[in-house]
Scaffold this motif. Structure first.
Motif, short mmCIF file in Angstrom:
data_model
loop_
_atom_site.label_atom_id
_atom_site.label_comp_id
_atom_site.label_asym_id
_atom_site.label_seq_id
_atom_site.Cartn_x
_atom_site.Cartn_y
_atom_site.Cartn_z
N ALA A 194 36.39 15.22 43.99
CA ALA A 194 35.13 15.62 43.32
C ALA A 194 34.21 16.10 45.23
O ALA A 194 34.92 16.03 45.79
N ALA A 195 33.06 16.70 44.50
CA ALA A 195 32.50 16.92 45.91
C ALA A 195 31.13 16.80 45.89
O ALA A 195 30.49 17.36 45.07
N VAL A 196 30.18 16.08 46.78
CA VAL A 196 29.27 15.19 46.46
C VAL A 196 28.24 15.58 47.41
O VAL A 196 28.15 14.70 49.06
N PRO A 197 27.27 16.71 47.29
CA PRO A 197 26.74 16.75 48.46
C PRO A 197 25.36 15.12 48.71
O PRO A 197 25.20 14.49 48.08
N ALA A 198 25.61 15.04 50.12
CA ALA A 198 25.75 13.34 50.55
C ALA A 198 24.21 13.24 51.28
O ALA A 198 24.30 12.74 51.88
N GLY A 199 24.83 14.09 51.94
CA GLY A 199 23.75 14.74 53.58
C GLY A 199 22.82 14.73 53.30
O GLY A 199 22.43 15.49 52.95
#
Length: 228
Positions: A194-199
């Motif tokens: 998984a790769a989730v934009p978080a910043g």
């Protein structure tokens, strides 16, 4: 609880995996490069310094992790990441008068110079380090130091946080200045699970897996602390 003074500025703290036993043990990564070990001495939150490694000039201790934190490896081994590009493994066995260095190696470099190693994440005999070179490297402490067994190159900026899954030692979460939280299966890490934009303009500074009992059966949760 009381305020506890230590020998220098503190950049990271973590409880040992043996904290369910008495007395709980806390590790502190200090700005003078030392690892300080503190023990809880009563039920009121009082901490007492039990031992510390020798301060090292020219580098900060940026992060630490206990190899027994997931309950897989008993003992007092601690990994520390440093601003001078090194990864260090220390022996902080209970009752020891001094924290002893077991091994140390140059883990990361950028443009021919040491790269700040922002994070060390430990599990069993495995250590994952992340640094300003935008790499996360996996080390097997049973083999020769200085040679990673895998390198995660999917980050677009420095890797500043990582933590192994609380029950699956082959799964790790990472955070980066590229503002993406990633989850990898280290058995097949060509692409993240998984790769989730978080910043939001500042990167993912800390990632923490929630305890398995905190969610629904089969559900994993991750808390991310971001710059903004």
């Amino acid at each position: 609880a009381e305020v506890q003074a230590v020998g220098s500025g503190v950049l990271d703290v973590k409880w040992s995996g043996g904290c369910e036993a008495a007395p709980p043990v806390l590790g502190a990564a200090r700005a003078d490069g030392a690892l300080e070990v503190l023990v809880a001495v009563d039920g009121a939150g009082t901490l007492r310094t039990e031992a510390a490694s020798r301060p090292e000039g020219g580098g900060l201790a940026l992060s630490l992790d206990w190899f027994d934190r997931l309950g897989s490896t008993p003992g007092g081994r601690v990994a520390v990441s440093r601003s001078d590009g090194r990864a260090v493994v220390l022996d902080a066995s209970p009752g020891a008068a001094e924290v002893r260095e077991v091994s140390s190696w140059q883990a990361h470099a950028l443009a021919g110079l040491p790269a700040e190693v922002w994070v060390a994440a430990a599990s069993g005999d495995s250590l994952l380090t992340g640094a300003d070179d935008a790499l996360a490297k996996l080390w097997d402490l049973r083999g020769p130091s200085g040679r990673p067994v895998a390198t995660l190159r999917q980050h677009d900026a420095g890797v500043c946080s990582a933590q192994f899954h609380p029950s699956r030692a082959h799964v790790v979460a990472t955070g980066s200045y590229d503002e993406v939280l990633r989850v990898f299966d280290l058995r097949s890490a060509a692409e993240p699970l998984a790769a989730v934009p978080a910043g939001d303009g500042g990167g993912v500074w800390r990632v923490k897996w929630a305890p398995p009992a905190s969610g629904a059966p089969g559900e994993d949760r991750i808390a991310a602390a971001c710059m903004r």
